[in-house]
Design a protein around this motif. Structure first.
Motif, PDB file in Angstrom:
ATOM      1  N   GLN A  41       0.830  -1.200   0.000  1.00  0.00           N
ATOM      2  CA  GLN A  41       0.000   0.000   0.000  1.00  0.00           C
ATOM      3  C   GLN A  41       0.866   1.252   0.000  1.00  0.00           C
ATOM      4  O   GLN A  41       0.565   2.231  -0.690  1.00  0.00           O
ATOM      5  N   LEU A  42       1.956   1.218   0.772  1.00  0.00           N
ATOM      6  CA  LEU A  42       2.851   2.370   0.814  1.00  0.00           C
ATOM      7  C   LEU A  42       3.554   2.567  -0.527  1.00  0.00           C
ATOM      8  O   LEU A  42       3.719   3.695  -0.986  1.00  0.00           O
ATOM      9  N   ASP A  43       3.977   1.468  -1.152  1.00  0.00           N
ATOM     10  CA  ASP A  43       4.592   1.567  -2.486  1.00  0.00           C
ATOM     11  C   ASP A  43       3.616   2.159  -3.487  1.00  0.00           C
ATOM     12  O   ASP A  43       3.985   3.013  -4.307  1.00  0.00           O
ATOM     13  N   ASP A  44       2.373   1.704  -3.430  1.00  0.00           N
ATOM     14  CA  ASP A  44       1.349   2.235  -4.346  1.00  0.00           C
ATOM     15  C   ASP A  44       1.126   3.719  -4.087  1.00  0.00           C
ATOM     16  O   ASP A  44       0.968   4.512  -5.030  1.00  0.00           O
ATOM     17  N   ALA A  45       1.120   4.109  -2.820  1.00  0.00           N
ATOM     18  CA  ALA A  45       0.907   5.515  -2.469  1.00  0.00           C
ATOM     19  C   ALA A  45       2.064   6.381  -2.959  1.00  0.00           C
ATOM     20  O   ALA A  45       1.854   7.505  -3.443  1.00  0.00           O
ATOM     21  N   ILE A  46       3.285   5.875  -2.836  1.00  0.00           N
ATOM     22  CA  ILE A  46       4.454   6.608  -3.335  1.00  0.00           C
ATOM     23  C   ILE A  46       4.334   6.833  -4.837  1.00  0.00           C
ATOM     24  O   ILE A  46       4.611   7.923  -5.355  1.00  0.00           O
ATOM     25  N   ASN A  47       3.911   5.799  -5.559  1.00  0.00           N
ATOM     26  CA  ASN A  47       3.745   5.925  -7.012  1.00  0.00           C
ATOM     27  C   ASN A  47       2.664   6.938  -7.369  1.00  0.00           C
ATOM     28  O   ASN A  47       2.809   7.675  -8.350  1.00  0.00           O
TER      29      ASN A  47
END
Length: 238
Positions: free
Chosen positions: A101-107
């Motif tokens: 979820q954090l990776d997706d949010a960063i993207n």
């Protein structure tokens, strides 16, 4: 049903199987016992639904399929019930996020400068505080890259931060207009410092070295060395 089955598998793999037992008494008198999720199990159901929802997003456009939208609605209704029945879970869920979820949010944050405000608003709608912070990190990376590409000057910051759509998108990433104004002020202050540094440095190698030393905190040492060289000789100063 698919999410529940996947959640049972996830729970078993983590050696945390559903512990609660539900007994269903049939009309013929037969009893059927089934394990049902406790709050930890419901979190696994939520994770399973997240995976299923992500699978319904187009890898390029990130547009959601109709089935994905149905799953999002189902998940939101489920979480609403869980939050109401267990306030502690609601607090914990809003404060945390998985690595994916954090990776997706960063993207999302990295793409925020070029997204339409409506698209960014949809992406941010379901984010918790941890994911919002990750999105701001991604936006900061994208912002830095744009400013670097423009020569790391005050003007390049104005071009990036001053655009109406880009400024509106960046503002959405923050909890309030005041927080955004504070971050924006910090960026422009840093740009002004850098512009002053470049102007003072000019084309002079000596001035450039002095400015670099001052920026690194070495100017005081250089002054001390020069004084000792005059009073004690260069060898003692060295």
């Amino acid at each position: 049903k698919a999410a529940l089955a996947k959640a049972e598998t996830l729970a078993a793999n983590e050696q945390e199987p559903f512990k609660q037992i539900f007994v269903n008494v049939m009309q013929n008198g037969k009893m059927v016992a089934k394990r049902v999720p406790d709050i930890r199990g419901w979190q696994q159901v939520k994770v399973a639904l997240d995976d299923m929802i992500n699978a319904q997003k187009d890898p390029i456009t990130r547009q959601m399929s109709n089935e994905g939208r149905i799953l999002v609605g189902l998940k939101n209704r489920m979480l609403s019930e869980l939050d109401a029945s267990n306030p502690a879970y609601a607090v914990a869920r809003k404060a945390s996020a998985t690595g994916k979820q954090l990776d997706d949010a960063i993207n999302v944050g990295k793409k925020s400068l070029t997204m339409s405000p409506e698209a960014l608003k949809r992406e941010l709608a379901g984010m918790n505080p941890a994911e919002r912070e990750a999105a701001r990190v991604g936006a900061a990376e994208a912002l830095r890259a744009k400013i670097d590409a423009g020569g790391f000057t005050h003007n390049s910051a104005i071009k990036v931060m001053g655009g109406r759509q880009q400024a509106k998108n960046l503002e959405m990433l923050f909890e309030s207009k005041a927080k955004f104004a504070e971050a924006r002020k910090a960026v422009f202050l840093e740009m002004r410092k850098r512009a002053t540094y470049e102007t003072v440095k000019g084309n002079s190698t000596t001035v450039a070295q002095a400015a670099d030393m001052a920026e690194a905190g070495g100017l005081q040492d250089a002054t001390q060395f020069a004084t000792q060289a005059v009073t004690q000789g260069p060898i003692n100063a060295t």
